[in-house]
Motif scaffolding. Structure first.
Motif, short mmCIF file in Angstrom:
data_model
loop_
_atom_site.label_atom_id
_atom_site.label_comp_id
_atom_site.label_asym_id
_atom_site.label_seq_id
_atom_site.Cartn_x
_atom_site.Cartn_y
_atom_site.Cartn_z
N GLY A 22 39.32 12.76 48.17
CA GLY A 22 38.28 11.77 47.86
C GLY A 22 38.46 11.03 46.55
O GLY A 22 37.55 10.33 46.12
N TRP A 23 39.59 11.14 45.92
CA TRP A 23 39.85 10.39 44.68
C TRP A 23 40.24 8.96 45.03
O TRP A 23 40.79 8.69 46.11
CB TRP A 23 40.96 11.05 43.88
CG TRP A 23 40.53 12.29 43.16
CD1 TRP A 23 40.16 13.48 43.73
CD2 TRP A 23 40.41 12.46 41.76
NE1 TRP A 23 39.81 14.38 42.76
CE2 TRP A 23 39.96 13.79 41.54
CE3 TRP A 23 40.62 11.64 40.66
CZ2 TRP A 23 39.74 14.29 40.26
CZ3 TRP A 23 40.41 12.14 39.39
CH2 TRP A 23 39.96 13.45 39.20
N VAL A 24 39.96 8.04 44.12
CA VAL A 24 40.30 6.63 44.31
C VAL A 24 40.99 6.08 43.07
O VAL A 24 40.77 6.57 41.95
CB VAL A 24 39.05 5.78 44.63
CG1 VAL A 24 38.47 6.14 45.98
CG2 VAL A 24 38.01 5.89 43.52
N LEU A 54 26.89 4.92 42.99
CA LEU A 54 27.91 5.96 42.88
C LEU A 54 27.85 6.58 41.49
O LEU A 54 27.54 5.91 40.51
CB LEU A 54 29.31 5.37 43.07
CG LEU A 54 29.64 4.64 44.35
CD1 LEU A 54 31.05 4.09 44.29
CD2 LEU A 54 29.48 5.54 45.54
N GLU A 55 28.24 7.85 41.45
CA GLU A 55 28.39 8.52 40.17
C GLU A 55 29.81 9.08 40.11
O GLU A 55 30.28 9.70 41.07
CB GLU A 55 27.38 9.66 40.04
CG GLU A 55 27.48 10.39 38.72
CD GLU A 55 26.52 11.56 38.64
OE1 GLU A 55 26.86 12.54 37.96
OE2 GLU A 55 25.45 11.50 39.27
N GLY A 72 30.26 13.78 45.42
CA GLY A 72 29.86 13.88 46.81
C GLY A 72 30.86 13.33 47.81
O GLY A 72 30.63 13.40 49.01
N VAL A 73 31.96 12.77 47.32
CA VAL A 73 32.99 12.23 48.22
C VAL A 73 34.23 13.11 48.09
O VAL A 73 34.93 13.03 47.08
CB VAL A 73 33.32 10.75 47.88
CG1 VAL A 73 34.45 10.24 48.78
CG2 VAL A 73 32.09 9.88 48.01
N ASP A 74 34.46 13.94 49.10
CA ASP A 74 35.57 14.89 49.05
C ASP A 74 36.56 14.69 50.19
O ASP A 74 37.37 15.57 50.46
CB ASP A 74 35.03 16.32 49.07
CG ASP A 74 34.19 16.62 47.84
OD1 ASP A 74 34.60 16.24 46.73
OD2 ASP A 74 33.10 17.21 48.00
N ARG A 76 39.33 11.94 52.09
CA ARG A 76 40.14 10.72 51.94
C ARG A 76 39.60 9.56 52.78
O ARG A 76 39.56 8.42 52.33
CB ARG A 76 41.59 11.04 52.33
CG ARG A 76 42.54 9.87 52.23
CD ARG A 76 43.94 10.30 52.68
NE ARG A 76 44.88 9.21 52.65
CZ ARG A 76 45.64 8.88 51.60
NH1 ARG A 76 45.54 9.56 50.49
NH2 ARG A 76 46.48 7.87 51.67
N ASP A 77 39.18 9.83 54.00
CA ASP A 77 38.70 8.77 54.88
C ASP A 77 37.39 8.17 54.37
O ASP A 77 37.18 6.96 54.47
CB ASP A 77 38.53 9.29 56.31
CG ASP A 77 39.87 9.63 56.96
OD1 ASP A 77 40.89 9.01 56.57
OD2 ASP A 77 39.90 10.53 57.82
N VAL A 78 36.51 8.99 53.84
CA VAL A 78 35.27 8.49 53.26
C VAL A 78 35.59 7.64 52.03
O VAL A 78 35.04 6.56 51.83
CB VAL A 78 34.30 9.64 52.90
CG1 VAL A 78 33.08 9.11 52.16
CG2 VAL A 78 33.89 10.39 54.16
N ALA A 79 36.51 8.13 51.19
CA ALA A 79 36.91 7.38 50.00
C ALA A 79 37.53 6.04 50.38
O ALA A 79 37.28 5.03 49.72
CB ALA A 79 37.90 8.20 49.17
N ARG A 80 38.32 6.01 51.45
CA ARG A 80 38.98 4.77 51.89
C ARG A 80 37.94 3.70 52.22
O ARG A 80 38.15 2.52 51.96
CB ARG A 80 39.87 5.03 53.09
CG ARG A 80 40.59 3.77 53.57
CD ARG A 80 41.49 4.00 54.78
NE ARG A 80 42.67 4.75 54.39
CZ ARG A 80 42.96 5.98 54.83
NH1 ARG A 80 42.19 6.59 55.69
NH2 ARG A 80 44.06 6.58 54.41
N GLU A 81 36.81 4.10 52.77
CA GLU A 81 35.75 3.15 53.11
C GLU A 81 35.14 2.47 51.88
O GLU A 81 34.53 1.41 52.00
CB GLU A 81 34.65 3.84 53.92
CG GLU A 81 35.08 4.24 55.31
CD GLU A 81 35.46 3.05 56.16
OE1 GLU A 81 34.74 2.03 56.15
OE2 GLU A 81 36.52 3.13 56.84
N LEU A 82 35.32 3.09 50.72
CA LEU A 82 34.76 2.53 49.48
C LEU A 82 35.76 1.62 48.76
O LEU A 82 35.39 0.93 47.81
CB LEU A 82 34.33 3.66 48.55
CG LEU A 82 33.29 4.62 49.14
CD1 LEU A 82 33.05 5.79 48.19
CD2 LEU A 82 32.01 3.89 49.47
N CYS A 83 37.00 1.64 49.20
CA CYS A 83 38.05 0.88 48.51
C CYS A 83 38.01 -0.61 48.86
O CYS A 83 37.39 -1.01 49.83
CB CYS A 83 39.42 1.45 48.84
SG CYS A 83 39.64 3.10 48.14
#
Length: 176
Positions: A22-24, A54-55, A72-74, A76-83
């Motif tokens: 979940g890192w970006v 976001l925090e 709260g974002v752990d 990769r797919d969830v993180a990708r949606e925020l990119c």
């Protein structure tokens, strides 16, 4: 949250995922990239016109860039949606600038008028070029012609910034 937020300012962009937890990757706008993490909370525009808060709970430098973990974002797919989205913060969390310094948002919308009184148009945006920022002046119904102009944002060109009068006085030849 409402879809229109005039109390927010863009300070960076989430560009890509980093790792599987979940890192970006974060591209910070500004002179001191690491300072982006001192401004909290972050807001991202959602695709439905709303805002997502976001925090950042962890961050570090990675090579020449920055990476961050969003609380709260752990995944990769969830993180990708925020990119591929800009990061905004409330303007009240930003430091007050010294006299004579301005945030880009302060300059956008000001009329650019030469020292001889010729109206060149309105500051539409700014570009970071490395040597100095560049003002993009868009023509409108009040400008002297219909040309878009690129003016360096430097002391030799920008003679005065009048936020109250919504005007920049510039030393610029309209024929250039």
């Amino acid at each position: 949250m409402s879809s229109e937020r005039h109390d927010l300012m863009v300070i960076g962009r989430l560009t890509a995922v980093y790792g599987v937890r979940g890192w970006v990757k974060v591209h910070a706008f500004g002179d001191d990239p690491e300072q982006i993490f001192t401004y909290q909370p972050w807001y991202l525009p959602e695709r439905d016109g709303q805002w997502r808060q976001l925090e950042i709970d962890e961050w570090r430098t990675h090579g020449k860039g920055l990476v961050a973990h969003i609380a709260g974002v752990d995944d990769r797919d969830v993180a990708r949606e925020l990119c591929q989205r800009d990061v905004f913060v409330p303007i009240e969390v930003l430091p007050e600038l010294p006299a004579g310094e301005y945030y880009w948002r302060d300059l956008i919308g000001l009329r650019a008028v030469t020292t001889a009184g010729v109206d060149l148009g309105v500051v539409d945006t700014l570009l970071a070029t490395g040597a100095n920022d560049v003002l993009v002046i868009a023509a409108d119904q009040s400008s002297c012609d219909d040309r878009e102009r690129l003016l360096p944002y430097s002391d030799s060109v920008v003679q005065e910034v009048d936020l109250d009068g919504a005007q920049l006085r510039v030393d610029w030849d309209p024929e250039f």
